[in-house]
Design a protein around this motif. Sequence first.
Motif, PDB file in Angstrom:
ATOM      1  N   LEU A 176    -105.382  16.862  19.480  1.00  0.00           N
ATOM      2  CA  LEU A 176    -104.565  17.783  20.139  1.00  0.00           C
ATOM      3  C   LEU A 176    -104.735  19.217  19.519  1.00  0.00           C
ATOM      4  O   LEU A 176    -104.623  20.339  20.495  1.00  0.00           O
ATOM      5  CB  LEU A 176    -103.076  17.599  19.749  1.00  0.00           C
ATOM      6  CG  LEU A 176    -102.325  16.160  20.471  1.00  0.00           C
ATOM      7  CD1 LEU A 176    -101.269  15.934  19.704  1.00  0.00           C
ATOM      8  CD2 LEU A 176    -102.285  16.228  21.778  1.00  0.00           C
ATOM      9  N   THR A 217    -108.377  21.037  24.173  1.00  0.00           N
ATOM     10  CA  THR A 217    -106.917  20.606  24.266  1.00  0.00           C
ATOM     11  C   THR A 217    -105.993  21.507  24.500  1.00  0.00           C
ATOM     12  O   THR A 217    -105.069  21.653  25.452  1.00  0.00           O
ATOM     13  CB  THR A 217    -106.533  19.523  23.575  1.00  0.00           C
ATOM     14  OG1 THR A 217    -107.851  18.333  23.200  1.00  0.00           O
ATOM     15  CG2 THR A 217    -105.343  18.591  23.670  1.00  0.00           C
ATOM     16  N   ARG A 218    -106.033  22.499  23.823  1.00  0.00           N
ATOM     17  CA  ARG A 218    -104.983  23.578  23.780  1.00  0.00           C
ATOM     18  C   ARG A 218    -105.022  24.346  24.857  1.00  0.00           C
ATOM     19  O   ARG A 218    -103.767  24.815  25.636  1.00  0.00           O
ATOM     20  CB  ARG A 218    -105.026  24.341  22.467  1.00  0.00           C
ATOM     21  CG  ARG A 218    -104.609  23.446  21.039  1.00  0.00           C
ATOM     22  CD  ARG A 218    -104.526  24.376  19.903  1.00  0.00           C
ATOM     23  NE  ARG A 218    -105.799  24.816  19.318  1.00  0.00           N
ATOM     24  CZ  ARG A 218    -106.159  26.038  19.327  1.00  0.00           C
ATOM     25  NH1 ARG A 218    -105.328  26.901  19.480  1.00  0.00           N
ATOM     26  NH2 ARG A 218    -107.201  26.338  18.604  1.00  0.00           N
ATOM     27  N   ALA A 278    -103.510  22.740  27.762  1.00  0.00           N
ATOM     28  CA  ALA A 278    -102.259  22.519  27.825  1.00  0.00           C
ATOM     29  C   ALA A 278    -101.557  23.942  28.202  1.00  0.00           C
ATOM     30  O   ALA A 278    -100.545  24.130  28.936  1.00  0.00           O
ATOM     31  CB  ALA A 278    -101.460  22.440  26.184  1.00  0.00           C
ATOM     32  N   TRP A 291    -101.985  24.119  32.009  1.00  0.00           N
ATOM     33  CA  TRP A 291    -100.635  23.366  32.633  1.00  0.00           C
ATOM     34  C   TRP A 291     -99.340  23.939  32.696  1.00  0.00           C
ATOM     35  O   TRP A 291     -98.707  23.684  33.670  1.00  0.00           O
ATOM     36  CB  TRP A 291    -100.489  21.854  31.964  1.00  0.00           C
ATOM     37  CG  TRP A 291    -100.013  21.053  32.447  1.00  0.00           C
ATOM     38  CD1 TRP A 291     -99.955  20.235  33.653  1.00  0.00           C
ATOM     39  CD2 TRP A 291     -98.239  20.789  32.270  1.00  0.00           C
ATOM     40  NE1 TRP A 291     -98.755  19.464  33.906  1.00  0.00           N
ATOM     41  CE2 TRP A 291     -97.538  19.945  33.146  1.00  0.00           C
ATOM     42  CE3 TRP A 291     -97.448  21.466  31.476  1.00  0.00           C
ATOM     43  CZ2 TRP A 291     -96.547  19.546  33.164  1.00  0.00           C
ATOM     44  CZ3 TRP A 291     -96.067  21.075  31.409  1.00  0.00           C
ATOM     45  CH2 TRP A 291     -95.646  20.352  32.227  1.00  0.00           C
ATOM     46  N   TRP A 324     -99.741  22.102  18.222  1.00  0.00           N
ATOM     47  CA  TRP A 324     -98.914  20.922  18.336  1.00  0.00           C
ATOM     48  C   TRP A 324     -98.202  20.440  16.852  1.00  0.00           C
ATOM     49  O   TRP A 324     -98.904  20.743  15.945  1.00  0.00           O
ATOM     50  CB  TRP A 324     -99.677  19.729  18.808  1.00  0.00           C
ATOM     51  CG  TRP A 324    -100.538  20.065  20.188  1.00  0.00           C
ATOM     52  CD1 TRP A 324    -101.518  20.632  20.189  1.00  0.00           C
ATOM     53  CD2 TRP A 324     -99.974  19.835  21.329  1.00  0.00           C
ATOM     54  NE1 TRP A 324    -102.001  20.784  21.481  1.00  0.00           N
ATOM     55  CE2 TRP A 324    -100.809  20.150  22.382  1.00  0.00           C
ATOM     56  CE3 TRP A 324     -98.524  19.321  22.030  1.00  0.00           C
ATOM     57  CZ2 TRP A 324    -100.654  20.303  23.618  1.00  0.00           C
ATOM     58  CZ3 TRP A 324     -98.378  19.312  23.191  1.00  0.00           C
ATOM     59  CH2 TRP A 324     -99.722  19.620  24.142  1.00  0.00           C
ATOM     60  N   ILE A 382     -94.083  21.844  20.235  1.00  0.00           N
ATOM     61  CA  ILE A 382     -95.120  22.508  20.554  1.00  0.00           C
ATOM     62  C   ILE A 382     -94.689  24.020  19.945  1.00  0.00           C
ATOM     63  O   ILE A 382     -93.439  24.347  20.042  1.00  0.00           O
ATOM     64  CB  ILE A 382     -95.353  22.703  22.181  1.00  0.00           C
ATOM     65  CG1 ILE A 382     -95.617  21.565  22.931  1.00  0.00           C
ATOM     66  CG2 ILE A 382     -96.560  23.801  22.440  1.00  0.00           C
ATOM     67  CD1 ILE A 382     -95.655  21.604  24.141  1.00  0.00           C
TER      68      ILE A 382
END
Length: 386
Positions: free
Chosen positions: A13, A18-19, A22, A25, A44, A51
């Motif tokens: 995460l 990944t960050r 996110a 998104w 995270w 978050i």
Amino acid sequence: LLLTLGLAARAVLEADPTRRAAIRWLQGAAERSGAELAVGDLHWGMLPPSIRLSNVRLDAAGVSAEIEAVRLELARVRLTTKTVELGVVAADGVRLALDGTPSPGDGGGGGLKLRVHQLELNNVSFEGVDLPGGLALRLDGLRAGWTTDDREVRGFADAAAVHLEVGQLSPVDAALSARYVLSDGHLAVSRYRFRGEGFDLTGRGHATAGSQRLEANGSLDIDWLDRFIRTKGLLSGQAEISAVLDTGQDELLQADIRSPAVRVSILPITEISGSIGFDGRGLRGTLDRARLHGGVMSGDYRLAEIRNAFPHQISLRGNGIDVPAFLASIKVDTAGLNATGDVTLDASWNGRRLGSGSGHADVMLSPAAPGRPVEGPLTIDLSGDG
């Protein structure tokens, strides 16, 4: 094993890809709702799932927000209703600007619904212009929060500095504390205190997207009121007030006033009960009862517009007035006459000088001593000298 899996999940995460995914998104979800979102950084938390965002900026129709830091703790996800429930949202360093009353969006056309159980806001500033009723509002040093259940939101707000502008009136600077309930788009303020130089008011109110109503009770410095409504030294004194500010009425502001003593222009009036109203352009006053120079008075006052020439009109009716004292107050030579009288007076003037206006008074005199007692009808005309 569980610890190993937890550490592995955290590593995944917290990885940059990944960050970044996110953040993209979140930006896509905002865009589908008609807003633009920028996020400086994202991290995270595992227990509880959360978050943490920093340097956030959101722009939507009529709304702009900047947040230095915000933490969002996940409570649960309801797949059947497509609802994400957040246990806690805590934000610090918030700057919010509102232009008019924004229209609610469509939620992204069937996307996820968001619900917040507890909100904590610290170090908030707010600026709203072109609000209903022609209001403009700025808050600084705001601390606020709420908790919610299935039916309603209960919250509080404490602002160290409030700057309020209402139409052509002078700006108001004060401090504010309030407690409120929000349900089905209706805001009910159960208790508030609004205090500044010249006033200390408490009350309640309510608001929807189209109208606001605020009730106020407390003490009022009439000299401050004179500056607020820009009547240029016309009013002076102290009073107790019961007022209503309602953006859905023709008169934006209505207030009942009681005072032991007020000076209106050059007239010293005591034991006052009456009301005032402001419609966004001018001021209306109704005197239900007062004492003036020993007599009992009632009347009406109108300031047609709070700008340009400041045109005033006044109509007074009285019984048992000390005529020499009254004539002296309006700069008329008594010539040693003494009487009490029943008075009907109408006058108009511009700015702050009654003596430069015009007026007419009918007086029925009854003899009094000392001096030269007189009786009978008397007519007085005031012609402005420019």
